[in-house]
Design a protein around this motif. Sequence first.
Motif, PDB file in Angstrom:
ATOM      1  N   VAL A 297       0.842  -1.202   0.000  1.00 60.64           N
ATOM      2  CA  VAL A 297       0.000   0.000   0.000  1.00 60.64           C
ATOM      3  C   VAL A 297       0.878   1.253   0.000  1.00 60.64           C
ATOM      4  N   ARG A 298       1.923   1.230   0.805  1.00 54.47           N
ATOM      5  CA  ARG A 298       2.857   2.363   0.821  1.00 54.47           C
ATOM      6  C   ARG A 298       3.519   2.523  -0.558  1.00 54.47           C
ATOM      7  N   SER A 299       3.830   1.398  -1.191  1.00 51.04           N
ATOM      8  CA  SER A 299       4.406   1.431  -2.539  1.00 51.04           C
ATOM      9  C   SER A 299       3.417   2.034  -3.535  1.00 51.04           C
ATOM     10  N   TYR A 300       2.140   1.636  -3.431  1.00 52.84           N
ATOM     11  CA  TYR A 300       1.112   2.213  -4.306  1.00 52.84           C
ATOM     12  C   TYR A 300       1.051   3.735  -4.137  1.00 52.84           C
ATOM     13  N   ALA A 301       1.135   4.182  -2.886  1.00 52.59           N
ATOM     14  CA  ALA A 301       1.045   5.619  -2.610  1.00 52.59           C
ATOM     15  C   ALA A 301       2.223   6.370  -3.228  1.00 52.59           C
ATOM     16  N   ARG A 302       3.407   5.775  -3.130  1.00 54.03           N
ATOM     17  CA  ARG A 302       4.578   6.429  -3.728  1.00 54.03           C
ATOM     18  C   ARG A 302       4.438   6.524  -5.243  1.00 54.03           C
ATOM     19  N   LYS A 303       3.940   5.451  -5.866  1.00 51.59           N
ATOM     20  CA  LYS A 303       3.767   5.469  -7.325  1.00 51.59           C
ATOM     21  C   LYS A 303       2.719   6.503  -7.735  1.00 51.59           C
ATOM     22  N   ALA A 304       1.612   6.548  -6.989  1.00 50.81           N
ATOM     23  CA  ALA A 304       0.551   7.514  -7.313  1.00 50.81           C
ATOM     24  C   ALA A 304       1.046   8.946  -7.127  1.00 50.81           C
ATOM     25  N   LYS A 305       1.859   9.151  -6.094  1.00 53.54           N
ATOM     26  CA  LYS A 305       2.374  10.503  -5.861  1.00 53.54           C
ATOM     27  C   LYS A 305       3.341  10.910  -6.961  1.00 53.54           C
ATOM     28  N   ARG A 306       4.157   9.958  -7.438  1.00 53.36           N
ATOM     29  CA  ARG A 306       5.052  10.284  -8.560  1.00 53.36           C
ATOM     30  C   ARG A 306       4.246  10.634  -9.812  1.00 53.36           C
ATOM     31  N   LYS A 307       3.124   9.925 -10.002  1.00 52.59           N
ATOM     32  CA  LYS A 307       2.306  10.155 -11.201  1.00 52.59           C
ATOM     33  C   LYS A 307       1.588  11.496 -11.138  1.00 52.59           C
ATOM     34  N   TYR A 308       1.020  11.824  -9.968  1.00 50.37           N
ATOM     35  CA  TYR A 308       0.167  13.017  -9.854  1.00 50.37           C
ATOM     36  C   TYR A 308       0.818  14.177  -9.105  1.00 50.37           C
ATOM     37  N   LYS A 309       2.050  13.979  -8.617  1.00 55.64           N
ATOM     38  CA  LYS A 309       2.810  14.994  -7.871  1.00 55.64           C
ATOM     39  C   LYS A 309       2.335  15.152  -6.427  1.00 55.64           C
ATOM     40  N   THR A 310       1.017  15.260  -6.221  1.00 51.05           N
ATOM     41  CA  THR A 310       0.464  15.302  -4.862  1.00 51.05           C
ATOM     42  C   THR A 310      -0.741  14.368  -4.784  1.00 51.05           C
ATOM     43  N   LEU A 311      -1.091  13.975  -3.573  1.00 53.24           N
ATOM     44  CA  LEU A 311      -2.265  13.130  -3.354  1.00 53.24           C
ATOM     45  C   LEU A 311      -3.312  13.900  -2.565  1.00 53.24           C
ATOM     46  N   GLY A 312      -4.563  13.827  -3.048  1.00 48.96           N
ATOM     47  CA  GLY A 312      -5.664  14.437  -2.303  1.00 48.96           C
ATOM     48  C   GLY A 312      -6.083  13.563  -1.140  1.00 48.96           C
ATOM     49  N   CYS A 313      -6.082  12.244  -1.342  1.00 51.70           N
ATOM     50  CA  CYS A 313      -6.391  11.308  -0.266  1.00 51.70           C
ATOM     51  C   CYS A 313      -6.069   9.882  -0.692  1.00 51.70           C
ATOM     52  N   ILE A 314      -5.970   9.022   0.305  1.00 53.43           N
ATOM     53  CA  ILE A 314      -5.802   7.586   0.097  1.00 53.43           C
ATOM     54  C   ILE A 314      -6.999   6.890   0.722  1.00 53.43           C
ATOM     55  N   ILE A 315      -7.658   6.022  -0.037  1.00 57.28           N
ATOM     56  CA  ILE A 315      -8.812   5.272   0.464  1.00 57.28           C
ATOM     57  C   ILE A 315      -8.461   3.791   0.468  1.00 57.28           C
ATOM     58  N   VAL A 316      -8.704   3.122   1.578  1.00 63.73           N
ATOM     59  CA  VAL A 316      -8.432   1.683   1.696  1.00 63.73           C
ATOM     60  C   VAL A 316      -9.748   0.962   1.955  1.00 63.73           C
ATOM     61  N   ASP A 317     -10.111   0.073   1.064  1.00 62.72           N
ATOM     62  CA  ASP A 317     -11.374  -0.672   1.160  1.00 62.72           C
ATOM     63  C   ASP A 317     -11.072  -2.176   1.134  1.00 62.72           C
ATOM     64  N   TYR A 318     -10.939  -2.863   2.276  1.00 63.46           N
ATOM     65  CA  TYR A 318     -11.039  -2.303   3.604  1.00 63.46           C
ATOM     66  C   TYR A 318      -9.861  -2.754   4.449  1.00 63.46           C
ATOM     67  N   LEU A 319      -9.692  -2.172   5.639  1.00 63.31           N
ATOM     68  CA  LEU A 319      -8.468  -2.331   6.424  1.00 63.31           C
ATOM     69  C   LEU A 319      -8.177  -3.774   6.792  1.00 63.31           C
ATOM     70  N   GLN A 320      -9.190  -4.533   7.166  1.00 63.04           N
ATOM     71  CA  GLN A 320      -8.952  -5.907   7.634  1.00 63.04           C
ATOM     72  C   GLN A 320      -8.509  -6.860   6.518  1.00 63.04           C
TER      73      GLN A 320
END
Length: 445
Positions: A297-320
């Motif tokens: 998930v952290r890796s996904y966030a880094r890739k998305a941030k590289r693509k879009y420069k900034t992130l508005g939010c991260i949604i996880v469906d679902y935590l468990q």
Amino acid sequence: MLESKIHNIAIEQAVLTALMTVADSLETVINDIDVECFYPERHKQIFRAIVELHNENQPYDVVMVEQRLKQQNILHLMGGTEYLKTMMGEAPSSFFNLESYAATLIKFKAHRELEVLGQKFTQLAQDMSQPDVFTEAENLFGQNDLTEQAYQGVSLKDALQSSIQQMIEKSEARHNKQFVGVRFNLEHLDNKLGVIQRGHFCVVGGRPGSGKSTLAQMLAIDTALVFNQAVLFVSAEMDKETLANRLISALSSIPYNNIHNADLYDGMLQQYTNARNAYENLPIWIEPKQKPSISEVRSYARKAKRKYKTLGCIIVDYLQLLRDPTKKDRFQEVSSISRELKSMAKEFNCPVIALVQLNRDSEKNQRPKSSDIKESGQIEQDADQIIMVNPLTNKEDQQPLGVTELIITKNRHGKRGIVRVRDHLDVCRFKAIEEQTDFDSEHQF
């Protein structure tokens, strides 16, 4: 200094082999391991080459690593090409064990650091020229953690100055109608809850089928459509096609069932085509892997941030549905995942919205509570906001009434209470009810 026996060459080789075998695998462990996790100098050089290639957005397979080491004129010092070939041929390279192997290397590193510190204490104990041996020993402890200590603690004056600057920035952004955080686009809920700001960890809980995914999708649409802010949607439960269809249903008001069953008639196909053309470029990035690890998930966030420069939010469906292979039992695992999601909100400077399932016992209650969250009280502790989704049913036949209660059971930065919304789940939306009864009773939660 004596040679340390606190290391495991086979595990180090397994980690390096996995990194050079699987594309983007470094993203999984880059926040956890560093060059000092490796003991032999040649392993350190291989890892450095992998990191350098990664930072340059180049592949870091064995061919590229070999080429980089040749360019640096150090390949011959570490056994040459033959060592790389032997390691790749003999070491296990299962990517699924990478996190467990990395956790072992981190443990070895910590024990080696303690070993070095112990050797320094031994030398200090034998140095009879020291006027105050205990003071020097305390200095050794302090030097061992200078980096972290340098960023701890400020005066009240400095903290107030920082908070005032933050208030000014938020006020200016609100005045200029700029993005300051996420909302659900449900007026009464947003007014009561307040904006879920950067760095906040918000939890949305509910029983299966209660509509918590619908609520999260509304937040994603508002963030991407109104503010043009990128959304990372980690959809561990739904496949990408289902999520895409639900988003288009909400945006076009075409019933989801019609889209899902390809039953588009009376102009629906044109309506669908128009909606797709209008919204297909919304900055929503979907990661649909089932049971991803928290490192992924952290890796996904880094890739998305590289693509879009900034992130508005991260949604996880679902935590468990997330995993943390470094933890032995489920309670520790869920607690660790909760803490990691909270830290990601700070790291990526954006809200993290995590959906959670509730215990079966919650069905016995009239309204779900924070303590009904499944598997860990740590989630309740970590969250800045907790919203419970509670569809209302007829007491006699348990049929849905078409109204859902959104219960704010925790809100560190605003009010708690209950907001009722109208169900429009056929088009994957909730809609506001204009008149709201005041349900703000603290003892309910």
